[in-house]
Design an enzyme around this catalytic site. Structure first.
Site: not given
Length: 397
Positions: A123, A85, A141, A211, A40, A83, A46
């Protein structure tokens, strides 16, 4: 259909769809909370396809909380290299150390304890508690906010914290009893594969029948989201400084400070240019380039204390962070003859001990520690930001 029935329909149909089509992803082989936690954190901002090889390599090297907690930080950053961050990696390791100290190396089955770990927000807390422990906690998220905004035709701005809180309460009310983990993963899967940002695949959506956004013809308008400010531009000049004598074939790099952007990672010497020098990127003629190179040499000496002499333009490169856009002009360079490198200095540099190396090639100029000479093989162990990896790959071609 009443609201209660619509919510039951949503949960039932989403679960059935997810359990039939769920992707075979490496973090889904079991419900180990550490594996869920790592996945997570990696998946934040990403794409799944990007994460998979990094996740497999990371888990191979750090298969347990203990292995991650005890690893050198530089090695953790190296395994995270590419990756971006990088504060995620530091926070993940800090959290692993907290789990070792407080909970004996076992991720606790307790929401407050998990939420208290370094780098674990609402999250990630919800994802760990629901996927690993099957607790009825929402994991909201961007994918989830988009799906629920469309399905319930919500018009609140999802960039506002109050809207997120409201959607978290809504998501919690939708979780079918005993199926929190699959439900939350199903929501994420639906947002990633079907209810995508620009081209929602309504005809293949398992909950399209009710929906509200689709029925109102607003699936392309929702969710409402205030546009973020564009990253501010920064213009920088970097140098690939080639070594001489005992350091022939090597280049000079430095380590960033312990805190702040890209903390403790390695990079080429570079400097931030004043706004009125952004025109450096428009300079084309050899004369203009020569004048700029001389000016940069003076600026670099003032900034680093090293007698760096840019020789020729190498390439231009750029990198976009969440809040900054780096535009970088890169020069090949060497250390000026004034540096007076002696055999003793070269030997000190060869030791690759930062402080000793600084004394060697700075020749008493007062340059800060943290510089060293590296060869191509050192790229295998030292963590570099993507921008400098691209530059160095191009240089070493």
């Amino acid at each position: 259909m009443e609201e209660k029935e619509i919510k039951a329909f949503f949960g039932r149909e989403l679960l059935a769809w997810y359990r039939e089509i769920k992707r075979d992803l490496p973090w889904r082989i079991n419900r180990d909370p550490y594996r869920v936690w790592v996945s997570e954190i990696m998946l934040q901002q990403t794409r799944v396809d990007t994460v998979i090889p990094f996740y497999n390599a990371f888990m191979s090297r750090f298969p347990t909380v203990k292995a991650l907690a005890e690893a050198p930080e530089e090695e953790v950053l190296k395994r995270w290299e590419g990756l971006g961050y990088y504060s995620r990696a530091r926070n993940l390791q800090a959290g692993a150390r907290e789990v070792m100290e407080r909970y004996g190396g076992i991720v606790p089955d307790d929401k407050a304890s998990v939420a208290g770990l370094k780098g674990v927000g609402p999250y990630t807390t919800g994802a760990i508690m629901s996927i690993a422990f099957n607790r009825p906690e929402p994991a909201v998220d961007g994918n989830v906010m988009r799906v629920l905004s469309r399905f319930f035709c919500l018009e609140e701005d999802i960039a506002k914290p109050a809207t997120r809180v409201g959607i978290e309460k809504l998501a919690a009310s939708l979780i079918p009893e005993g199926a929190a983990g699959d439900f939350n993963q199903g929501l994420m899967e639906l947002g990633a594969l079907v209810c995508t940002p620009k081209s929602p695949g309504c005809l293949t959506c398992p909950v399209m029948e009710h929906c509200a956004g689709r029925l109102a013809g607003r699936e392309h308008e929702l969710p409402v989201k205030t546009k973020a400010k564009p990253p501010r531009p920064e213009y920088r000049a970097a140098v690939v400084v080639t070594g001489m004598a005992g350091n022939a074939g090597k280049i000079l790099v430095r380590q960033r400070p312990d805190t702040g952007l890209l903390a403790q990672m390695w990079e080429l010497p570079h400097l931030l240019l004043p706004n009125d020098m952004s025109g450096i990127f428009d300079a084309k003629s050899p004369k203009e380039q020569g004048e700029l190179a001389a000016m940069l040499g003076q600026m670099l000496e003032a900034e680093t204390g090293l007698l760096i002499r840019p020789r020729s333009w190498l390439m231009d490169a750029d990198h976009v962070f969440s809040h900054i856009h780096w535009h970088m002009r890169v020069y090949e360079a060497d250390l000026g003859e004034e540096a007076g490198l002696s055999e003793a200095a070269a030997a000190a540099e060869e030791s690759l001990v930062a402080a000793e190396a600084a004394e060697g090639y700075a020749a008493g100029s007062g340059a800060a520690a943290g510089y060293r000479w590296i060869g191509k093989e050192d790229m295998e162990t030292l963590p570099f930001p993507n921008l400098f990896i691209r530059i160095l790959k191009e240089y070493w071609k």
